[in-house]
Design an enzyme around this catalytic site. Sequence first.
Site, PDB file in Angstrom:
ATOM      1  N   SER A  13       0.883  -1.353   0.001  1.00  0.00           N
ATOM      2  CA  SER A  13       0.162   0.058  -0.176  1.00  0.00           C
ATOM      3  C   SER A  13       1.010   1.210  -0.190  1.00  0.00           C
ATOM      4  O   SER A  13       1.913   1.028  -0.101  1.00  0.00           O
ATOM      5  CB  SER A  13      -1.082   0.049   1.338  1.00  0.00           C
ATOM      6  OG  SER A  13      -0.188  -0.092   2.394  1.00  0.00           O
ATOM      7  N   LEU A  15       1.538   3.247  -2.245  1.00  0.00           N
ATOM      8  CA  LEU A  15       2.261   3.716  -3.549  1.00  0.00           C
ATOM      9  C   LEU A  15       1.953   4.970  -4.200  1.00  0.00           C
ATOM     10  O   LEU A  15       2.414   5.537  -5.228  1.00  0.00           O
ATOM     11  CB  LEU A  15       2.089   2.546  -4.557  1.00  0.00           C
ATOM     12  CG  LEU A  15       2.977   1.108  -4.273  1.00  0.00           C
ATOM     13  CD1 LEU A  15       2.421   0.382  -5.470  1.00  0.00           C
ATOM     14  CD2 LEU A  15       4.294   1.380  -4.162  1.00  0.00           C
ATOM     15  N   ASP A  71      -7.884  11.100  -0.571  1.00  0.00           N
ATOM     16  CA  ASP A  71      -7.551  11.151  -2.224  1.00  0.00           C
ATOM     17  C   ASP A  71      -8.444  11.952  -3.029  1.00  0.00           C
ATOM     18  O   ASP A  71      -8.257  12.472  -3.992  1.00  0.00           O
ATOM     19  CB  ASP A  71      -7.915   9.736  -2.802  1.00  0.00           C
ATOM     20  CG  ASP A  71      -6.451   8.681  -2.519  1.00  0.00           C
ATOM     21  OD1 ASP A  71      -5.559   9.548  -2.367  1.00  0.00           O
ATOM     22  OD2 ASP A  71      -6.566   7.709  -2.320  1.00  0.00           O
ATOM     23  N   GLU A 148     -11.391  -7.509   1.671  1.00  0.00           N
ATOM     24  CA  GLU A 148     -12.609  -6.378   1.372  1.00  0.00           C
ATOM     25  C   GLU A 148     -12.533  -6.223   0.140  1.00  0.00           C
ATOM     26  O   GLU A 148     -13.603  -5.881  -0.543  1.00  0.00           O
ATOM     27  CB  GLU A 148     -12.252  -5.436   2.330  1.00  0.00           C
ATOM     28  CG  GLU A 148     -12.258  -5.503   3.816  1.00  0.00           C
ATOM     29  CD  GLU A 148     -10.772  -5.723   4.327  1.00  0.00           C
ATOM     30  OE1 GLU A 148      -9.978  -6.042   3.556  1.00  0.00           O
ATOM     31  OE2 GLU A 148     -10.607  -5.492   5.672  1.00  0.00           O
ATOM     32  N   THR A 187      11.726  -7.792 -10.729  1.00  0.00           N
ATOM     33  CA  THR A 187      10.168  -7.725 -11.167  1.00  0.00           C
ATOM     34  C   THR A 187       9.117  -8.780 -10.477  1.00  0.00           C
ATOM     35  O   THR A 187       8.044  -8.880 -11.081  1.00  0.00           O
ATOM     36  CB  THR A 187      10.440  -8.079 -12.676  1.00  0.00           C
ATOM     37  OG1 THR A 187      10.750  -9.098 -12.942  1.00  0.00           O
ATOM     38  CG2 THR A 187      11.062  -6.838 -13.151  1.00  0.00           C
ATOM     39  N   GLN A 191       5.156  -9.280 -11.140  1.00  0.00           N
ATOM     40  CA  GLN A 191       4.593 -10.569 -11.829  1.00  0.00           C
ATOM     41  C   GLN A 191       3.460 -11.266 -11.022  1.00  0.00           C
ATOM     42  O   GLN A 191       2.356 -11.575 -11.526  1.00  0.00           O
ATOM     43  CB  GLN A 191       5.520 -11.472 -12.052  1.00  0.00           C
ATOM     44  CG  GLN A 191       6.599 -11.125 -13.038  1.00  0.00           C
ATOM     45  CD  GLN A 191       7.730 -11.996 -13.259  1.00  0.00           C
ATOM     46  OE1 GLN A 191       7.563 -13.256 -13.233  1.00  0.00           O
ATOM     47  NE2 GLN A 191       9.063 -11.729 -13.414  1.00  0.00           N
ATOM     48  N   GLY A 352      -9.729  20.409  14.792  1.00  0.00           N
ATOM     49  CA  GLY A 352      -9.503  19.250  15.752  1.00  0.00           C
ATOM     50  C   GLY A 352     -10.687  18.838  16.535  1.00  0.00           C
ATOM     51  O   GLY A 352     -11.714  19.666  16.491  1.00  0.00           O
ATOM     52  N   CYS A 379     -11.412  26.171  12.103  1.00  0.00           N
ATOM     53  CA  CYS A 379     -12.322  25.723  12.862  1.00  0.00           C
ATOM     54  C   CYS A 379     -12.087  25.730  14.112  1.00  0.00           C
ATOM     55  O   CYS A 379     -12.315  26.724  15.083  1.00  0.00           O
ATOM     56  CB  CYS A 379     -12.378  24.353  12.141  1.00  0.00           C
ATOM     57  SG  CYS A 379     -14.081  23.737  12.176  1.00  0.00           S
ATOM     58  N   GLU A 403     -18.172  21.088  24.115  1.00  0.00           N
ATOM     59  CA  GLU A 403     -17.377  20.009  23.707  1.00  0.00           C
ATOM     60  C   GLU A 403     -16.558  19.348  24.640  1.00  0.00           C
ATOM     61  O   GLU A 403     -16.384  17.996  24.794  1.00  0.00           O
ATOM     62  CB  GLU A 403     -16.247  20.402  22.536  1.00  0.00           C
ATOM     63  CG  GLU A 403     -15.764  19.189  21.731  1.00  0.00           C
ATOM     64  CD  GLU A 403     -14.941  19.450  20.511  1.00  0.00           C
ATOM     65  OE1 GLU A 403     -14.914  20.712  19.940  1.00  0.00           O
ATOM     66  OE2 GLU A 403     -14.514  18.444  19.857  1.00  0.00           O
ATOM     67  N   HIS A 513     -13.346  25.447   6.621  1.00  0.00           N
ATOM     68  CA  HIS A 513     -12.008  24.912   6.195  1.00  0.00           C
ATOM     69  C   HIS A 513     -11.887  25.261   4.860  1.00  0.00           C
ATOM     70  O   HIS A 513     -11.889  24.758   3.876  1.00  0.00           O
ATOM     71  CB  HIS A 513     -12.162  23.413   6.294  1.00  0.00           C
ATOM     72  CG  HIS A 513     -12.224  22.689   7.570  1.00  0.00           C
ATOM     73  ND1 HIS A 513     -11.188  22.234   8.282  1.00  0.00           N
ATOM     74  CD2 HIS A 513     -13.183  22.383   8.588  1.00  0.00           C
ATOM     75  CE1 HIS A 513     -11.540  21.913   9.469  1.00  0.00           C
ATOM     76  NE2 HIS A 513     -12.951  21.979   9.429  1.00  0.00           N
ATOM     77  N   GLU A 515      -9.056  25.182   3.560  1.00  0.00           N
ATOM     78  CA  GLU A 515      -7.875  24.303   2.904  1.00  0.00           C
ATOM     79  C   GLU A 515      -8.467  23.171   1.750  1.00  0.00           C
ATOM     80  O   GLU A 515      -7.734  22.947   1.067  1.00  0.00           O
ATOM     81  CB  GLU A 515      -6.977  23.405   3.961  1.00  0.00           C
ATOM     82  CG  GLU A 515      -7.782  22.407   4.509  1.00  0.00           C
ATOM     83  CD  GLU A 515      -8.463  22.800   6.110  1.00  0.00           C
ATOM     84  OE1 GLU A 515      -9.043  24.004   5.998  1.00  0.00           O
ATOM     85  OE2 GLU A 515      -8.733  22.158   6.831  1.00  0.00           O
TER      86      GLU A 515
HETATM   87  N1  GLN Z   1     -14.355  20.011  17.334  1.00  0.00           N
HETATM   88  C1  GLN Z   1     -14.933  21.357  16.814  1.00  0.00           C
HETATM   89  C2  GLN Z   1     -16.410  21.325  16.513  1.00  0.00           C
HETATM   90  O1  GLN Z   1     -16.801  20.275  16.115  1.00  0.00           O
HETATM   91  C3  GLN Z   1     -14.086  21.699  15.712  1.00  0.00           C
HETATM   92  C4  GLN Z   1     -14.071  20.913  14.260  1.00  0.00           C
HETATM   93  C5  GLN Z   1     -13.139  21.154  13.407  1.00  0.00           C
HETATM   94  O2  GLN Z   1     -12.045  21.714  13.714  1.00  0.00           O
HETATM   95  N2  GLN Z   1     -13.381  20.482  12.238  1.00  0.00           N
HETATM   96  O3  GLN Z   1     -17.080  22.243  16.229  1.00  0.00           O
END
Ligand code: GLN
Length: 556
Positions: A13, A15, A71, A148, A187, A191, A352, A379, A403, A513, A515
Amino acid sequence: MARFIFITGGVVSSLGKGLASASLAALLQARGYKVRLRKLDPYLNVDPGTMNPIQHGEVFVTDDGAETDLDLGHYERFTGVNARRGDNVTTGQIYSKLLAKERKGDYLGGTVQVIPHVTDLIKEFVLKDTADTDFILCEIGGTVGDIEGLPFLEAIRQLGYELGEKKAIFMHLTLVPYIAAAKELKTKPTQHSVKELQSLGIRPNILLCRSEHEIPVSQRKKIGLFCNIKEDAVIQALDTDTIYRVPLLYHHEGLDTAVLREFGLPVKKIDLSTWENIVKRVKSPAGQVNIAIVGKYIALADSYKSLIESLDHAGIANNVKVNIRWVDSRNFTLKQASSTLKDVDAVLVPGGFGEGGIEGKLAAATYARENNIPYFGICFGMQMAVIEAARNLAGVKDASSTEFGPQKNPVVGLMTEWAKGNEVEKRKKSGDLGGTMRLGAYPCAIKAGTLAHKVYGSTKISERHRHRYEVNTNYIKSLENVGLLFSGMSPDGKLPEIVELKDHPWFIGVQFHPEFKSRPFEPHPLFKSFVAAAVTQSKKGKSTKPTKLKAARYGA
Ligand code: GLN
């Protein structure tokens, strides 16, 4: 009708099947074709949403609110095509659907079996929603030989047969290891892997061989002969310096030409200038900046995959190399901040979950705020910045988030109801954890004249979310009084989306987010501006060596 490319992996895995699939898609796109990528994950979880990022890597979120395999992030970054919920399926999802159908009596008293019922549902997933696309690239997670994976391989075998020769092809990614003691490339694992695949009725059309060393033509011939594959469809995939060079390398090795030939399609002209430019810029930065990421999933680089990529994109845009200093928030205090963060040019606290490491994240926010160091809270990182400001600026000493348990001052609290378009989404405190957060794209209204407005150049944006808790609007007034501006809100004004500190060079927290939306050829404005602020900061300071993380997939 769309043509299908099924991508499997063998030998080991990690790769880089996702990157290989994304790179092939980018090449077909550069030849003028419309592409879409899909991932079939054989694990039993319904989606990766409840999986630990240290085990499975980041959970990537789509516009339409699906929690998917990382991915799909590669797919979006390499093609610019937004993934959809229907682009990632797992065994868990297939079986949930199957069992619901069985309970409803849809199988009319028949015995429900892996073949044809499970395989039919997999085929239905692969074939769904494929209009207006020239190529669907379907990556099968895991490695050939995994228990699986068998129903998925059987389903794509059937599809290969049903769709016919020029409509579906199979590409297999393997490893050609180098044995240092014998000074030889081997190889045999390839194979065996192809043999295994053939025993399941799948004959790969293309073999993509990962290797640390150049594979001589004689070895490629040998692989072709043993595996029943044309010699020029045995493509070497060598390790490289930046992932954005992969499409260029594969093109050089003839991958896209081999694929088009298998489909009997004309080889159209290719325009690779986008990738050439990106690689050129990655390889010739004019300077560097050091950015600290203070988080708790730092044991695995893949946990923060999109984040790392977004910083790289912003580095490209600012013509600098971004060095990341990883700081474990669980072993970090304000006392250490002055030494650990002394020479960083900016601080980022990412998303987080849970209480572990929160004091470290709060300390990072305090340090950045007090020392005028650019701070970007994403977040959870935004929620931490708000709690920090409540505790240390607004005097709400016990400010916290529900939380972590019941709170006297729930500056961040559980959200049980919110608007999604014209509908109201509702959640119960005791409800399921999987798939129940505020997920996917939501609009945000930005206040004119704020830093956020300057960064986006717009007052209306849309960003992807993944969280269960929300900043409590009851505290907005007291926080604004001490300089924490709420510069972005949900259009109904009920949910804080962006905060920023007045009188600070660059201090922004976002509930979403960003990103997930950054692309190498279209860096996200927030990351671009954050790295620009780090560049300004670096001119005031000095630079240091970054710490190294466990290597991510594909030697990144
Ligand atoms: N734990 C926080 C929430 O659920 C932030 C979640 C996160 O950072 N994606 O609101």
